[in-house]
Design a protein around this motif. Structure first.
Motif, mmCIF file in Angstrom:
data_model
loop_
_atom_site.group_PDB
_atom_site.id
_atom_site.type_symbol
_atom_site.label_atom_id
_atom_site.label_comp_id
_atom_site.label_asym_id
_atom_site.label_seq_id
_atom_site.Cartn_x
_atom_site.Cartn_y
_atom_site.Cartn_z
ATOM 1 N N SER A 192 0.787 -1.222 0.000
ATOM 2 C CA SER A 192 0.000 0.000 0.000
ATOM 3 C C SER A 192 0.825 1.282 0.000
ATOM 4 C CB SER A 192 -0.932 -0.003 1.209
ATOM 5 O OG SER A 192 -0.177 -0.166 2.374
ATOM 6 N N ILE A 193 2.077 1.218 0.399
ATOM 7 C CA ILE A 193 2.742 2.506 0.582
ATOM 8 C C ILE A 193 3.275 3.101 -0.703
ATOM 9 C CG2 ILE A 193 3.344 2.380 3.021
ATOM 10 C CD1 ILE A 193 6.069 1.392 2.159
ATOM 11 N N HIS A 194 3.484 2.257 -1.700
ATOM 12 C CA HIS A 194 3.905 2.773 -3.006
ATOM 13 C C HIS A 194 5.135 3.662 -2.907
ATOM 14 C CE1 HIS A 194 -0.429 2.197 -4.621
ATOM 15 N NE2 HIS A 194 0.055 1.162 -3.999
ATOM 16 N N HIS A 195 6.074 3.254 -2.080
ATOM 17 C CA HIS A 195 7.360 3.943 -2.003
ATOM 18 C C HIS A 195 7.942 4.034 -3.395
ATOM 19 C CE1 HIS A 195 8.881 4.329 2.137
ATOM 20 N NE2 HIS A 195 7.888 3.525 2.379
ATOM 21 N N ASP A 196 8.470 5.147 -3.739
ATOM 22 C CA ASP A 196 9.218 5.209 -4.976
ATOM 23 C C ASP A 196 8.382 4.631 -6.118
ATOM 24 O OD1 ASP A 196 12.544 4.050 -5.870
ATOM 25 O OD2 ASP A 196 11.361 5.737 -6.543
ATOM 26 N N TYR A 197 7.118 5.023 -6.158
ATOM 27 C CA TYR A 197 6.137 4.365 -7.008
ATOM 28 C C TYR A 197 6.550 4.365 -8.479
ATOM 29 C CZ TYR A 197 1.480 2.851 -8.386
ATOM 30 O OH TYR A 197 0.431 2.147 -8.887
ATOM 31 N N THR A 222 -0.917 -13.187 -8.190
ATOM 32 C CA THR A 222 -1.809 -12.013 -8.261
ATOM 33 C C THR A 222 -1.028 -10.765 -8.681
ATOM 34 O OG1 THR A 222 -3.532 -10.795 -7.055
ATOM 35 C CG2 THR A 222 -1.503 -11.208 -5.853
ATOM 36 N N ASN A 223 -1.775 -9.718 -9.016
ATOM 37 C CA ASN A 223 -1.204 -8.393 -9.201
ATOM 38 C C ASN A 223 -0.969 -7.814 -7.811
ATOM 39 O OD1 ASN A 223 -0.834 -5.632 -9.376
ATOM 40 N ND2 ASN A 223 -2.727 -5.240 -10.502
ATOM 41 N N GLU A 224 0.267 -7.838 -7.374
ATOM 42 C CA GLU A 224 0.592 -7.476 -5.986
ATOM 43 C C GLU A 224 0.161 -6.062 -5.645
ATOM 44 O OE1 GLU A 224 2.675 -8.624 -8.255
ATOM 45 O OE2 GLU A 224 3.767 -10.359 -7.492
ATOM 46 N N MET A 225 0.122 -5.186 -6.632
ATOM 47 C CA MET A 225 -0.194 -3.782 -6.352
ATOM 48 C C MET A 225 -1.681 -3.478 -6.555
ATOM 49 S SD MET A 225 2.857 -3.094 -5.637
ATOM 50 C CE MET A 225 3.123 -1.347 -5.477
ATOM 51 N N CYS A 245 5.026 0.135 -11.751
ATOM 52 C CA CYS A 245 5.615 -0.498 -10.564
ATOM 53 C C CYS A 245 6.179 -1.887 -10.885
ATOM 54 C CB CYS A 245 4.672 -0.494 -9.379
ATOM 55 S SG CYS A 245 3.015 -0.980 -9.711
ATOM 56 N N LEU A 246 6.579 -2.060 -12.119
ATOM 57 C CA LEU A 246 7.295 -3.290 -12.491
ATOM 58 C C LEU A 246 8.783 -2.989 -12.456
ATOM 59 C CD1 LEU A 246 5.191 -4.631 -15.493
ATOM 60 C CD2 LEU A 246 5.625 -5.839 -13.337
ATOM 61 N N LYS A 247 9.406 -3.287 -11.346
ATOM 62 C CA LYS A 247 10.845 -3.039 -11.228
ATOM 63 C C LYS A 247 11.555 -4.375 -11.020
ATOM 64 C CE LYS A 247 14.297 -0.336 -8.939
ATOM 65 N NZ LYS A 247 14.689 0.407 -7.756
ATOM 66 N N PRO A 248 12.565 -4.666 -11.852
ATOM 67 C CA PRO A 248 13.210 -5.987 -11.745
ATOM 68 C C PRO A 248 14.014 -6.136 -10.464
ATOM 69 C CG PRO A 248 14.323 -4.623 -13.377
ATOM 70 C CD PRO A 248 13.134 -3.843 -12.921
ATOM 71 N N LEU A 249 14.111 -7.385 -9.986
ATOM 72 C CA LEU A 249 15.003 -7.693 -8.862
ATOM 73 C C LEU A 249 16.371 -7.963 -9.455
ATOM 74 C CD1 LEU A 249 12.193 -8.258 -7.557
ATOM 75 C CD2 LEU A 249 13.276 -10.100 -6.293
#
Ligand SMILES: Cc1cc2nc3c(=O)[nH]c(=O)nc-3n(C[C@H](O)[C@H](O)[C@H](O)COP(=O)(O)OP(=O)(O)OC[C@H]3O[C@@H](n4cnc5c(N)ncnc54)[C@H](O)[C@@H]3O)c2cc1C
Length: 482
Positions: free
Chosen positions: A251-256, A273-276, A397-401
């Motif tokens: 929920s916090i969407h840091h650095d969204y 699921t769609n985590e966001m 909000c798709l950021k790779p690990l």
């Protein structure tokens, strides 16, 4: 909240009023909630929106009750303000949040507010207003007093209650009526297992809500509704504490703009699921999947998988929210303390992380190295293409690990509150299965809430004010029976 509002209003109607609480301090949900209150600005549009949520969820809806709610809830802030003013307390409000389901008609009217009162948090501000108003109106408040049983006369009308106080049972007469406002049943394992799915589920709200009002109402013949509707977040449970802490990431969407870099997998290392995209109150609908082939809840616990950059940047848990704050535990800003404690699993490579998960007590070999590696590779490819082909997680909000080491945080359903209980009508009267009211019995708040499976945040406290006001007024206007 519901009990306090009902008592204040009943006392304003000149009824001699007693409020009974079983804890030394209130042990329910209100005082550990965020304190957000839904206050729509257009009754007609609010009804359209809420009705549309019912249509989508197929939960049972009472149109008259919804009408009354839609008409009265736009007045919530004014009621609080006037109540504050009557005892010399200045009350104002700050808008927060957005409607959870913006595509439904009427969403634009669903405003949510925090109470501002003497620099207190929203919920402490509410407490301040209500407790002072109770004292001002002369309500006698009996703490450490448990309501045990409703007393009926031969015609079935409610004439009092059995209360337990100091180890003794006392029968107390109610000349006009009783209002039940005992909250939900999130801490009654038997009721939870009977009426909802998913195991284990851990509580995030008050421990006092054990479904007592449901049992009491059933004993005098009440119908039940919305028992399958719960408001359930996703959280962190460690063996040192009973309560589940609030997981911060969804929920916090840091650095969204960029992420954060994390995804969620089940016991076997599969995303699901769609985590966001999941509203914070609806996580049970995602986590309670029971795999009939494997004969197990494969998503309890699930694991948040993240890399070093996310670990350093974001505290994964807000331990100051919900009943978790009562533990006094403070989660570290960079999660390092919790890695040391073993609450967060660590691996120098993704394969090692899978292995470390697989040897935990709750996983017992389900997690396989190649599966988790494949999930990571597929997720990262979606990030590079900015398209989550499986679950439609938003591109932004798709950021790779990338950066090792990798981490896994086990996650569980964190039950905020239940909605079910004795069914009530638009006059806040408790109903029997034949639709007739039980004479002189009212209810308010989360106990037998009007809300169904899809819930709009801020609407529980809002309902406490609306139904507390109705129940308090109508109970006080009953003709005394002696
Ligand atoms: C972490 C968290 C955050 C939340 N945030 C929000 C929010 O921002 N906005 C919102 O609208 N909703 C929120 N909710 C939901 C909301 O807090 C509850 O639905 C609401 O507070 C219920 O109020 P209530 O008065 O009906 O019951 P409660 O506040 O739960 O009170 C019930 C009381 O009855 C007492 N009791 C129970 N049994 C007995 C008995 N036999 N005898 C005597 N006393 C008894 C309990 O001890 C308790 O104090 C949140 C919930 C949680 C857990």
């Amino acid at each position: 909240m519901a009990g306090a509002v009902a008592a204040i209003v009943a006392a304003e109607e000149s009824a001699r009023t007693t409020l009974v609480e079983k804890g030394k301090e209130p042990e329910g949900n209100t005082w550990v909630s965020l304190g957000g209150i839904s206050c729509p600005d257009d009754a007609g549009r609010a009804k359209e929106y809420l009705q549309s949520l019912f249509e989508r969820s197929h939960s049972v809806m009472d149109e008259k009750l919804l009408d009354v709610y839609a008409q009265m809830s736009p007045n919530n802030l004014e009621w609080l303000k006037q109540t504050g003013k009557s005892i010399g307390i200045d009350v104002s409000f700050r808008e927060y949040g957005k409607p959870a389901y913006p595509d439904h008609p009427g969403a634009e009217t669903m405003h949510k507010w925090m109470t501002i009162c003497r620099r207190k948090s929203s919920v402490n501000g509410l407490f301040h207003i209500l407790s002072n108003a109770l004292a001002d109106r002369g309500v006698s408040v009996l703490m450490e007093t448990t309501a045990k049983k409703l007393l009926q006369d031969k015609d079935g009308q409610i004439i009092g209650m059995t209360l337990e106080r100091g180890g003794r049972d006392v029968n107390v007469k109610a000349r006009r009526a009783v209002v039940l406002a005992t909250g939900g049943f999130q801490n009654n394992d038997d009721l939870i297992r009977n009426f909802s799915r998913g195991y284990p589920i851990y509580y995030g709200g008050g421990p006092g809500n054990t479904g007592d009002g449901i049992r009491m109402a059933m004993q005098v013949g009440a119908d039940l509704w919305h028992m399958n509707s719960i408001s359930c977040a996703i959280g962190v449970k460690v063996s040192e504490y009973d309560v589940a802490f609030r997981f911060s990431l969804p929920s916090i969407h840091h650095d969204y703009q960029e992420g954060p870099a994390w995804f969620l997998v089940d016991q076997y290392g599969r995303r699901f699921t769609n985590e966001m995209g999941v509203d914070v109150h609806s996580w049970n609908l995602v986590l309670d999947y029971f795999d009939p082939v494997k004969e197990e809840y494969t998503r309890i616990p699930s694991y948040a998988i993240l890399d070093e950059s996310t670990r350093k940047k974001v505290s994964l848990v807000n331990s100051r929210m919900g009943w978790g704050k009562k533990t006094g535990y403070r989660w570290s800003a960079d999660n390092s303390r919790e890695i040391e404690r073993g609450w967060i699993v660590k691996g120098e490579t993704i394969e090692e992380l899978a292995h470390m998960i697989s040897i935990t007590e709750t996983n017992r070999g389900r997690m396989k190295e190649e599966r988790l590696r494949t999930t990571l590779e597929v997720y990262n490819s979606y990030c590079n293409e900015k398209n989550d082909y499986e679950f439609d997680r938003p591109a932004e909000c798709l950021k790779p690990l990338g950066e090792a080491p990798f981490y896994a945080l086990p996650l569980y359903p964190r039950l905020l509150n239940t909605q079910g209980g004795p069914r009530r009508n638009a006059k806040a009267k408790v109903l029997r299965p034949d639709g007739k009211p039980i004479s002189r019995l009212y209810s308010a708040g989360e106990l037998g809430s009007l809300w169904g499976m899809i819930y709009e945040g801020g609407s529980n406290l809002s309902e406490c004010i609306v139904t507390g006001r109705i129940a308090g007024r109508n109970a006080a206007r009953e003709k005394a029976w002696d």
